[in-house]
Scaffold this motif. Sequence first.
Motif, short mmCIF file in Angstrom:
data_model
loop_
_atom_site.label_atom_id
_atom_site.label_comp_id
_atom_site.label_asym_id
_atom_site.label_seq_id
_atom_site.Cartn_x
_atom_site.Cartn_y
_atom_site.Cartn_z
N PRO A 133 23.20 24.08 5.39
CA PRO A 133 23.99 23.83 6.60
C PRO A 133 23.21 24.02 7.89
O PRO A 133 23.52 23.41 8.89
N ASN A 134 22.18 24.82 7.88
CA ASN A 134 21.38 25.03 9.10
C ASN A 134 19.94 24.65 8.81
O ASN A 134 19.17 25.42 8.28
N GLU A 135 19.59 23.44 9.20
CA GLU A 135 18.22 22.98 9.00
C GLU A 135 17.30 23.69 9.99
O GLU A 135 17.65 23.83 11.17
N PRO A 136 16.14 24.12 9.55
CA PRO A 136 15.22 24.79 10.47
C PRO A 136 14.66 23.81 11.49
O PRO A 136 14.38 22.65 11.18
N THR A 137 14.51 24.27 12.71
CA THR A 137 13.94 23.44 13.77
C THR A 137 12.58 23.99 14.15
O THR A 137 12.33 25.19 14.06
N THR A 138 11.73 23.09 14.59
CA THR A 138 10.39 23.53 15.00
C THR A 138 10.46 24.10 16.40
O THR A 138 11.15 23.58 17.27
N GLN A 139 9.71 25.16 16.62
CA GLN A 139 9.67 25.77 17.93
C GLN A 139 8.59 25.09 18.77
O GLN A 139 7.59 24.60 18.26
N SER A 140 8.84 25.06 20.07
CA SER A 140 7.86 24.43 20.95
C SER A 140 6.62 25.32 21.06
O SER A 140 6.69 26.54 20.97
N THR A 141 5.48 24.67 21.30
CA THR A 141 4.23 25.40 21.41
C THR A 141 3.96 25.85 22.84
O THR A 141 3.00 26.57 23.08
N LYS A 142 4.81 25.43 23.79
CA LYS A 142 4.63 25.86 25.18
C LYS A 142 5.04 27.32 25.34
O LYS A 142 6.05 27.75 24.80
N LYS A 143 4.23 28.04 26.10
CA LYS A 143 4.57 29.43 26.37
C LYS A 143 5.53 29.47 27.56
O LYS A 143 5.33 28.75 28.54
N PRO A 144 6.54 30.29 27.48
CA PRO A 144 7.44 30.37 28.63
C PRO A 144 6.74 31.03 29.82
O PRO A 144 5.92 31.93 29.67
N LYS A 145 7.09 30.55 31.01
CA LYS A 145 6.48 31.10 32.22
C LYS A 145 7.11 32.45 32.53
O LYS A 145 8.32 32.56 32.67
N THR A 146 6.27 33.45 32.62
CA THR A 146 6.78 34.79 32.91
C THR A 146 6.49 35.14 34.36
O THR A 146 5.44 34.77 34.91
N GLU A 147 7.41 35.81 34.96
CA GLU A 147 7.24 36.25 36.34
C GLU A 147 7.13 37.77 36.38
O GLU A 147 7.76 38.45 35.58
N PRO A 148 6.36 38.31 37.32
CA PRO A 148 6.26 39.77 37.39
C PRO A 148 7.57 40.38 37.88
O PRO A 148 8.32 39.78 38.63
N TRP A 149 7.81 41.58 37.41
CA TRP A 149 9.03 42.26 37.81
C TRP A 149 8.88 42.80 39.23
O TRP A 149 7.81 43.25 39.63
N ASN A 150 9.95 42.76 39.93
CA ASN A 150 9.94 43.25 41.29
C ASN A 150 10.53 44.67 41.31
O ASN A 150 11.72 44.86 41.50
N TRP A 151 9.66 45.67 41.13
CA TRP A 151 10.13 47.06 41.10
C TRP A 151 10.40 47.55 42.52
O TRP A 151 9.58 47.37 43.41
N THR A 152 11.52 48.17 42.71
CA THR A 152 11.88 48.63 44.06
C THR A 152 11.15 49.93 44.42
O THR A 152 10.99 50.22 45.61
N TRP A 153 10.75 50.75 43.47
CA TRP A 153 10.13 52.05 43.79
C TRP A 153 8.61 52.01 43.69
O TRP A 153 7.97 53.02 43.84
N HIS A 154 8.04 50.89 43.50
CA HIS A 154 6.59 50.82 43.33
C HIS A 154 5.90 50.30 44.55
O HIS A 154 6.28 49.44 45.24
#
Length: 55
Positions: free
Chosen positions: A34-55
């Motif tokens: 019932p659930n056919e496996p799907t291929t995952q994309s090879t693109k890496k998700p774009k990560t953004e740096p966290w905006n720490w309020t105390w740093h």
Amino acid sequence: MPQLNPAPWFLILVFSWFIFLALLPSKVLAHTFPNEPTTQSTKKPKTEPWNWTWH
């Protein structure tokens, strides 16, 4: 001893193997999941740096 007579038991053995080798593999291979496996994309998700309020 009647259980040593191979005539009826050999025929039962042959027919049971015929069912196992001819009918059941086609039933098993026709099964769909019932659930056919799907291929995952090879693109890496774009990560953004966290905006720490105390740093």
